[in-house]
Design an enzyme around this catalytic site. Structure first.
Site, PDB file in Angstrom:
ATOM      1  CG  ASP A  25      -6.473  -3.979  -3.365  1.00  0.00           C
ATOM      2  OD1 ASP A  25      -7.249  -3.047  -3.088  1.00  0.00           O
ATOM      3  OD2 ASP A  25      -5.279  -4.000  -3.042  1.00  0.00           O
ATOM      4  CG  HIS A  67      -5.599  -2.489   0.120  1.00  0.00           C
ATOM      5  ND1 HIS A  67      -4.686  -2.452  -0.906  1.00  0.00           N
ATOM      6  CD2 HIS A  67      -5.123  -1.648   1.080  1.00  0.00           C
ATOM      7  CE1 HIS A  67      -3.705  -1.616  -0.586  1.00  0.00           C
ATOM      8  NE2 HIS A  67      -3.946  -1.124   0.615  1.00  0.00           N
ATOM      9  CB  SER A  96      -0.949  -0.062   1.205  1.00  0.00           C
ATOM     10  OG  SER A  96      -2.036   0.810   1.039  1.00  0.00           O
TER      11      SER A  96
END
EC number: 2.3.1.31
Lengths: 378, 378
Positions: B312, B342, B144
């Protein structure tokens, strides 16, 4: 014969007191509606009425938001059908909602307005049809919240509905939908101008909260790739969103786009209604009190067409597949292929046209489709 | 040899003044960091350092959020490597951020804190390594926002990074991401306690706004089907979210879950940092000033492993496919198959373990993987 307003004119109909599913009373309810096309009654109380159901922030002016689909010679052919579209119970475009005057004191209902369900919305529309003397409709059609109502019509009043065309919705709210809709409600309730829902006489309104809600919602209405193809990381011309300090006057193009969408909504829509209708979406559950989701769906014997959008973030296509697998009398399942996402049920006119023409050709032996070609993508 | 703190202890390092990419100056910056494992320098200034990069609301305590992956004998083997993880510039867990005292007056930086980019975060970490006397790291790894930093490391400082393992991120912010992140920033800025970012001395904080932001964000961190499988339309035990009036004391289970996630964040995280770091994510663009996205990616010669999650919502898998197609020196591409969405880059330990072991086996001839089996799902 019912007394109906001129084609396209907004008309208000008093439908009497209304009792919600959860037991609250709303006295003296009005529903606003429009119609297009001559009303005809056939034998045994049958009619040529097609009931069109608007989505969350839509209204009774169906010929504006389904412009390519409703009219003379169009898929929903007003030379053949009498199209009726009512602003939903709880709405802010003529129907009784939280911004309407309460009969007791003439002040806005505000926080006194009860929570309503999709079933309540449909039951109120049934009272409207009763008032108009319409005991049966050829079909009901709608997408998103309008699709949820169309679906509930088939479960609540199977003897009143000839068939249903249902777009971009699910059998019940998913937890993700409830979550993202709850986040939107929170954004409105956190606005200091919300005043617990009783802002109508304060001279202010929770516009910032409504704008935030709309920004969130809009990103669930559009396809992720479509948004990126249109805006990418572009800046608004003349603005620099990568400057040394954060500055609301310097935006990415997508921010400006969302601001524009948010502003448009705040100028035309009431935050109280937004909360009431979003809450109704959270309560959407075709299975409640009917033995569960799939039992409820399989017991529906009204012929139903289901259509979904392949890129829908809010109501993913697997939800329409679920409906199609479990409905008791499935006419067909159509996939709208579009980068647009959920809003494709409003924007993909060519595909919607074909799907709706196919739908009417199946349910109405006298329907003469200008384009007889029907393509189902299963 | 650098002077490093005891294993796991939080340490603060003064890295000097910092000039942001956009030209703002932050004097006297501190970065907080931790390390695990003995530091070793090999020939030619090479080291055994593995730099681990945390995500938006993470911090330097990598052994808590990647607990199954960092430690003796684990994939990121602290018997072999010296793991270093720094709290990001702009953070609120020991590094200089908007809540830190400004050197001029000792008051919180607040709105005076400049906007920063992912590149700024990496450049500040480079200053930290310079301070520590570490001129080269074996690998950098993160997911991320941590993945965005790892990617920028390979572009900004290719001579300092031996390899990179990058999870669940993209080559640049997409318009959808900018949009949903902007909605979160709006929710915070609309909170009356935000005070233009200068709330630190007011005795209040924009907790409601931060909570709304987190509710939105959390729904992009989790898979839509996973959320629905866990909560569906269930009510919280003893509560009735379908009563006659909307009532915050009567919630769907998913509302309570989001409230819990929101409350947890407001108790441990600063809203000002949330805005600064979210803005940095909006500015993420590996192609900026480098001839565009794909030219920038193809010119990166550091060996890179890319991994993504099939469900995701925030960083859809096609974004990792795009990275893998265009990176100049791709070690491999791995798909994490998970309903979690995610957050799988944090939760799917077994798959992450295999991916990371495969990564180290490829870049380090002396790495002895406990499980030599490598599975890539292309």
């Amino acid at each position: 014969m019912p007394s109906l307003p001129p084609f396209g004119a907004l008309s208000a109909c008093a439908i009497g007191d209304f009792r919600t599913e959860a037991g609250a009373i709303i006295p003296e309810v009005t529903l606003a509606y429009r119609r297009w096309g001559e009303f005809r009654r056939t034998s045994h109380g049958r009619t040529n009425v097609v009931l069109v159901e608007h989505a969350l922030t839509g209204d009774s002016d169906a010929r504006s938001w389904w412009a390519g689909l409703i009219g003379p010679g169009k898929a929903i052919d007003t030379d053949r059908y009498c199209v009726i579209c009512a602003n939903v119970l709880g709405g802010c475009q003529g129907s009784t909602g939280p911004g309407s005057p309460h009969p007791d004191d003439g002040q806005a209902w505000g926080s006194r307005f009860p929570a309503i369900s999709i079933r309540d919305q449909v039951a109120a529309e049934k009272q409207l049809l009763d008032q108009l003397g319409i005991t049966w409709v050829r079909a009901v059609a709608g997408g998103s919240m309008g699709g949820a109502r169309a679906l509930e019509w088939t479960a609540l009043f199977p003897d009143v509905v000839g068939a249903a065309a249902i777009f971009a919705v699910s059998a019940r709210a998913s937890a993700w939908q409830i979550g993202i809709q709850y986040a939107q409600i929170s954004a409105i309730e956190n606005d200091p101008h919300w005043a617990g829902g009783d802002y109508y006489a304060t001279g202010a309104a929770p516009l910032n909260g409504l704008a935030t809600a709309r920004r969130i919602a809009h990103l669930t209405y559009r396809g992720e790739l479509e948004i990126d193809e249109r805006f990418g990381t572009s800046a608004l011309p003349g603005e620099n969103p990568r400057g040394p300090f954060r500055d609301p006057a310097h935006r990415f193009a997508v921010q400006s786009y969302l601001d524009y969408q948010a502003k448009k909504l705040t100028e035309r829509f009431d935050a109280g209604t937004y909360v009431v209708l979003t809450e109704a979406l959270n309560r959407h559950d075709i299975g409640r009190g009917r033995g569960g989701l799939n039992k409820a769906l399989s017991s529906i014997d009204v012929p139903v067409l289901i259509a979904g959008v392949d890129t829908d973030i809010l109501y993913p296509y697997h939800q329409q597949e679920h409906l199609s697998r479990n409905l008791g009398n499935l006419l067909g399942m159509a996939k709208i292929v579009s980068p647009v996402g959920h809003d494709a049920f409003l924007t993909e006119t060519r595909q919607l046209d074909r799907i709706l023409r196919g739908f009417f050709a199946q349910i109405d032996p006298h329907y003469t489709a200008a384009s007889p070609r029907i393509e189902y993508f299963i």
